[in-house]
Design a protein around this motif. Sequence first.
Motif, mmCIF file in Angstrom:
data_model
loop_
_atom_site.group_PDB
_atom_site.id
_atom_site.type_symbol
_atom_site.label_atom_id
_atom_site.label_comp_id
_atom_site.label_asym_id
_atom_site.label_seq_id
_atom_site.Cartn_x
_atom_site.Cartn_y
_atom_site.Cartn_z
ATOM 1 N N ALA A 143 70.892 11.126 38.789
ATOM 2 C CA ALA A 143 71.965 11.733 39.565
ATOM 3 C C ALA A 143 73.111 12.172 38.664
ATOM 4 O O ALA A 143 73.690 13.248 38.845
ATOM 5 C CB ALA A 143 72.466 10.756 40.624
ATOM 6 N N VAL A 144 73.422 11.345 37.688
ATOM 7 C CA VAL A 144 74.503 11.682 36.758
ATOM 8 C C VAL A 144 74.130 12.911 35.937
ATOM 9 O O VAL A 144 74.942 13.833 35.760
ATOM 10 C CB VAL A 144 74.809 10.490 35.831
ATOM 11 N N ALA A 145 72.897 12.939 35.439
ATOM 12 C CA ALA A 145 72.456 14.082 34.643
ATOM 13 C C ALA A 145 72.523 15.369 35.453
ATOM 14 O O ALA A 145 72.985 16.411 34.958
ATOM 15 C CB ALA A 145 71.041 13.840 34.134
ATOM 16 N N GLY A 146 72.074 15.296 36.711
ATOM 17 C CA GLY A 146 72.117 16.477 37.557
ATOM 18 C C GLY A 146 73.531 16.955 37.808
ATOM 19 O O GLY A 146 73.817 18.153 37.740
ATOM 20 N N ARG A 147 74.448 16.040 38.102
ATOM 21 C CA ARG A 147 75.834 16.423 38.367
ATOM 22 C C ARG A 147 76.505 16.964 37.103
ATOM 23 O O ARG A 147 77.293 17.904 37.164
ATOM 24 C CB ARG A 147 76.610 15.218 38.897
ATOM 25 N N ALA A 148 76.174 16.365 35.960
ATOM 26 C CA ALA A 148 76.814 16.779 34.711
ATOM 27 C C ALA A 148 76.215 18.063 34.139
ATOM 28 O O ALA A 148 76.816 18.693 33.269
ATOM 29 C CB ALA A 148 76.693 15.667 33.678
ATOM 30 N N GLY A 149 75.020 18.414 34.606
ATOM 31 C CA GLY A 149 74.377 19.609 34.080
ATOM 32 C C GLY A 149 73.783 19.410 32.696
ATOM 33 O O GLY A 149 73.741 20.345 31.892
ATOM 34 N N VAL A 150 73.292 18.187 32.425
ATOM 35 C CA VAL A 150 72.648 17.914 31.138
ATOM 36 C C VAL A 150 71.268 17.338 31.406
ATOM 37 O O VAL A 150 70.975 16.883 32.514
ATOM 38 C CB VAL A 150 73.482 16.927 30.291
ATOM 39 N N HIS A 151 70.428 17.314 30.390
ATOM 40 C CA HIS A 151 69.071 16.808 30.574
ATOM 41 C C HIS A 151 69.099 15.285 30.677
ATOM 42 O O HIS A 151 69.879 14.608 30.006
ATOM 43 C CB HIS A 151 68.184 17.236 29.410
ATOM 44 N N ARG A 152 68.240 14.747 31.518
ATOM 45 C CA ARG A 152 68.203 13.310 31.741
ATOM 46 C C ARG A 152 67.934 12.534 30.455
ATOM 47 O O ARG A 152 68.446 11.425 30.278
ATOM 48 C CB ARG A 152 67.164 12.959 32.807
ATOM 49 N N THR A 153 67.130 13.098 29.556
ATOM 50 C CA THR A 153 66.847 12.382 28.307
ATOM 51 C C THR A 153 68.104 12.240 27.450
ATOM 52 O O THR A 153 68.223 11.267 26.690
ATOM 53 C CB THR A 153 65.759 13.102 27.497
ATOM 54 N N THR A 154 69.013 13.187 27.574
ATOM 55 C CA THR A 154 70.278 13.081 26.840
ATOM 56 C C THR A 154 71.065 11.868 27.311
ATOM 57 O O THR A 154 71.639 11.125 26.512
ATOM 58 C CB THR A 154 71.118 14.355 27.040
ATOM 59 N N VAL A 155 71.081 11.661 28.620
ATOM 60 C CA VAL A 155 71.818 10.528 29.182
ATOM 61 C C VAL A 155 71.133 9.224 28.806
ATOM 62 O O VAL A 155 71.788 8.261 28.385
ATOM 63 C CB VAL A 155 71.930 10.664 30.711
ATOM 64 N N TYR A 156 69.813 9.173 28.930
ATOM 65 C CA TYR A 156 69.083 7.949 28.568
ATOM 66 C C TYR A 156 69.268 7.605 27.097
ATOM 67 O O TYR A 156 69.445 6.438 26.727
ATOM 68 C CB TYR A 156 67.595 8.107 28.865
ATOM 69 N N ARG A 157 69.228 8.614 26.261
ATOM 70 C CA ARG A 157 69.310 8.365 24.822
ATOM 71 C C ARG A 157 70.680 7.805 24.439
ATOM 72 O O ARG A 157 70.779 6.898 23.620
ATOM 73 C CB ARG A 157 69.041 9.664 24.058
ATOM 74 N N ARG A 158 71.735 8.321 25.034
ATOM 75 C CA ARG A 158 73.080 7.889 24.631
ATOM 76 C C ARG A 158 73.583 6.676 25.409
ATOM 77 O O ARG A 158 74.250 5.808 24.851
ATOM 78 C CB ARG A 158 74.060 9.046 24.803
#
Length: 223
Positions: free
Chosen positions: A50-65
């Motif tokens: 949900a965060v990745a979608g709202r932020a407009g970034v790829h989910r793997t970016t969020v998981y990685r960081r």
Amino acid sequence: MGSPSSASDLPEPAVRRRTGGRAARVRGQVLAAVGELLVEDGCDSLTVDAVAGRAGVHRTTVYRRWRDVGGLLADLLDSAADDSWSPPDTGSLEEDLVALNQEVFDALADGPTLTTVLITASFRFDDAARALSRFWDDRHARSAPVVLRAVARGEAPAATDPRAVLVTATAPLYHELLLLRTAPDPALPRRAARAAAAAARAGALTAHAPAPAPTDADADADG
């Protein structure tokens, strides 16, 4: 205080959008999305996707960081240290504490707010709990001048403990509004501040406050 309550226990943790490269921009977008989703739907609905979608970034970016929701919440709280919040200086200990308390009151009374949701989430995620502790430490450190100035003016003894004064002033607000969920009383910020200022003046909030003198009743009980 700047909450997560702005020193007071701090006004809402602010997410500052930074310049300086893609990584900083992505962090700003992601943390802004976390804050928006928390206020809209609470912690139960917060997911990395949900965060990745709202932020407009790829989910793997969020998981990685950030790894998981706990990491996202912790970073949102840590981002509050980037703000420029400072405590009021009214020339009076009581009035400074009133101003701090009013910030806390405003952050808690009109819920659910980002502050209340983050505090609740800290009970569920260890990373968020540790980050919230860092937030309180930061706000208490920034608010210490309120008490140090009062000591310099002769409003409180030299050994007065700034953290003890701040906790004494703000704790009633968190207890009433966050734990008991009582109806917000506009008089509460001043009432709690007045009590804390009186305790400080009396020397009850020093780093090594003396134990109360034994009473006749205590002697009778010992006998």
